[in-house]
Design an enzyme around this catalytic site. Structure first.
Site, PDB file in Angstrom:
ATOM      1  N   SER A 225       0.841  -1.192   0.000  1.00 31.13           N
ATOM      2  CA  SER A 225       0.000   0.000   0.000  1.00 31.13           C
ATOM      3  C   SER A 225       0.876   1.241   0.000  1.00 31.13           C
ATOM      4  CB  SER A 225      -0.899   0.000   1.241  1.00 31.13           C
ATOM      5  OG  SER A 225      -1.516   1.264   1.418  1.00 31.13           O
TER       6      SER A 225
ATOM      7  N   TYR B 288      -2.134  -0.267   9.923  1.00 35.70           N
ATOM      8  CA  TYR B 288      -2.241  -0.956   8.633  1.00 35.70           C
ATOM      9  C   TYR B 288      -0.988  -0.693   7.801  1.00 35.70           C
ATOM     10  CZ  TYR B 288      -4.050  -1.914   3.913  1.00 35.70           C
ATOM     11  OH  TYR B 288      -4.241  -2.370   2.636  1.00 35.70           O
TER      12      TYR B 288
ATOM     13  N   LYS C 267       1.900  -3.162   5.948  1.00 33.97           N
ATOM     14  CA  LYS C 267       2.198  -3.087   4.522  1.00 33.97           C
ATOM     15  C   LYS C 267       3.657  -2.718   4.265  1.00 33.97           C
ATOM     16  CE  LYS C 267      -1.676  -4.461   2.909  1.00 33.97           C
ATOM     17  NZ  LYS C 267      -1.750  -5.728   2.160  1.00 33.97           N
TER      18      LYS C 267
END
Length: 256
Positions: free
Chosen positions: A143, A156, A160
């Site tokens: 990401s 998150y 990633k």
């Protein structure tokens, strides 16, 4: 013309919708045979109907982070098609929005298990089943949030970022076996997964990007198919940002 992937067999985890489904379609368009995975048998059936590829596309239901599902999927692909030439690690979860220091430990473990450790487990099984002797290509879904922090998605983004480092390490270790390992790092893409960042607010979401729009699943899927194919035969250990220019700016709030 893109390199043909005829006689190549791909596993796409999280292939029932969004980027995963678009990736399965792109690989099929290049001639590959594809196995998609997902948790819902109904969603798998719907996705296979949309792909409309007959015997060139199958689906296996299960939780991507569970060893039994990983084993069953690879075993079925080997039994039906005889190889696993491509692995796309498309599964990712984000069950938490907020300060990283407040991230509950059980949620952190769940995120790392699904977003990072599952990708490694899928790789290991594909290597043991086929790629270790015959080579192959792996594409991991990272990401743009891996590169910059934000007020809600820091946890998150950490998972990633770990995916990028895992990609680099596996690429280095497995190059002698002719296994290429790359990743893509999308910005906000118009999928259900990222709906809260664009749905009902599309004009503002688009304004955050120098190219003037949020991404579409096909934008990412075509890049994944390229990296998986022989068109990228001398590329390994790289992460391709597919972000409409977002990482050229200082904006971080819309990273997904």
């Amino acid at each position: 013309m893109p390199a043909s992937m005829k006689d190549r067999v791909a596993i796409v985890t999280g292939g029932t919708r969004g980027i995963g489904l678009a990736t399965a379609r792109s690989l099929l368009d290049r001639g590959a045979t594809v196995c998609i995975t997902g948790r819902s048998t109904e969603q798998l059936a719907d996705a296979l109907t949309q792909l409309d590829a007959g015997e060139r596309a199958i689906g296996v239901a299960g939780h991507a982070a569970e060893a039994a599902h990983q084993d069953a999927t690879v075993a079925r692909v080997m039994a039906e098609f005889g190889s696993v030439d491509v692995l796309v690690n498309g599964v990712g979860i984000n069950p938490y929005y907020g300060s990283t220091s407040d991230l509950p430990e059980d949620v952190a473990i769940k995120m790392f298990r699904t977003n990072v450790l599952a990708a490694l487990a899928w790789f290991t099984r594909c290597e043991q089943a086929w790629m270790g002797e015959h080579g192959g290509s792996v594409v991991n879904l990272s990401s743009a949030g891996a590169y910059r922090g934000g007020p809600l998605l820091g946890s998150y983004g950490i998972t990633k970022a770990a995916m990028i480092r895992l990609t680099e390490q596996l690429a280095l270790e497995k190059a002698p076996r002719r296994i290429r390992v790359n990743a893509v790092a999308p910005g906000t893409v118009r999928t259900k997964f990222a709906a809260q960042f664009w749905e009902g607010n599309e004009e503002a979401a688009a304004a955050a990007y120098p190219l003037g729009r949020a991404g579409e699943p096909e934008d990412v899927a075509e890049a994944i198919a390229f990296l998986a194919s022989d068109d990228a035969s001398w590329i390994t250990g790289q992460t391709l940002a597919i972000d409409g220019g977002l990482l050229l700016t200082t904006l971080v709030d819309s990273l997904a």
